[in-house]
Design an enzyme around this catalytic site. Structure first.
Site, PDB file in Angstrom:
ATOM      1  N   ALA A  18      42.974  79.198 105.091  1.00 31.56           N
ATOM      2  CA  ALA A  18      42.776  77.506 105.020  1.00 31.56           C
ATOM      3  C   ALA A  18      42.832  77.042 103.481  1.00 31.56           C
ATOM      4  CB  ALA A  18      41.732  77.112 105.699  1.00 31.56           C
ATOM      5  N   CYS A  19      43.584  76.054 103.360  1.00 39.53           N
ATOM      6  CA  CYS A  19      43.759  75.464 101.907  1.00 39.53           C
ATOM      7  C   CYS A  19      43.539  73.893 102.017  1.00 39.53           C
ATOM      8  CB  CYS A  19      45.249  75.792 101.242  1.00 39.53           C
ATOM      9  SG  CYS A  19      46.373  74.748 102.343  1.00 39.53           S
ATOM     10  N   GLU A  20      43.650  73.463 100.858  1.00 36.12           N
ATOM     11  CA  GLU A  20      43.323  72.008 100.531  1.00 36.12           C
ATOM     12  C   GLU A  20      44.351  71.344 101.187  1.00 36.12           C
ATOM     13  OE1 GLU A  20      41.100  69.196  97.558  1.00 36.12           O
ATOM     14  OE2 GLU A  20      42.048  71.072  96.791  1.00 36.12           O
ATOM     15  N   VAL A  51      42.802  72.948 105.647  1.00 41.22           N
ATOM     16  CA  VAL A  51      41.421  72.868 106.296  1.00 41.22           C
ATOM     17  C   VAL A  51      41.639  71.981 107.437  1.00 41.22           C
ATOM     18  CG1 VAL A  51      38.973  72.594 106.166  1.00 41.22           C
ATOM     19  CG2 VAL A  51      40.319  73.937 104.586  1.00 41.22           C
TER      20      VAL A  51
END
Length: 109
Positions: A18-20, A51
């Site tokens: 998960a990333c921004e 995310v």
């Protein structure tokens, strides 16, 4: 304080990196994790997602430490592993090693 979420290795079917929001370093980190899982011959899907768009069926969420609290707020019962480095982080390597050994994966937060 309650116990940290844990999942048995044989129950892990989906890992979300998960990333921004973007696609840069986190996409490369996700691809690195995919290659490690494939090389270890693990039957686990690895996907890349922001995310806020992490699927509900995620078994393990791997995210940068700056996003870990946000992930925990959305997924209070899911194993979340936080890392600092997008490449070669010991947390990511440790996850694959733990799964290869068939050991439980314990959330880092």
């Amino acid at each position: 304080m309650s116990e940290r979420p844990t999942i048995a290795a044989n129950e892990v079917k989906l890992i979300v990196f998960a990333c921004e929001a973007g696609m840069g370093s986190s996409l490369m980190g996700a691809n690195q994790l995919k290659k490690m899982v494939k090389k270890a011959k693990l039957d686990i899907q690895v996907i890349h997602a922001p995310v806020a768009q992490t699927p509900e069926n995620a078994d393990v969420i791997v995210t940068h430490q700056s996003l870990a609290a946000q992930a925990r707020a959305s997924f209070p019962d899911t194993v979340i592993l936080q890392f600092m480095l997008f490449f070669g982080d010991p947390t990511v390597k440790g996850l694959v090693e733990t799964l290869k050994r068939g050991e439980d994966v314990v959330s880092s937060i």
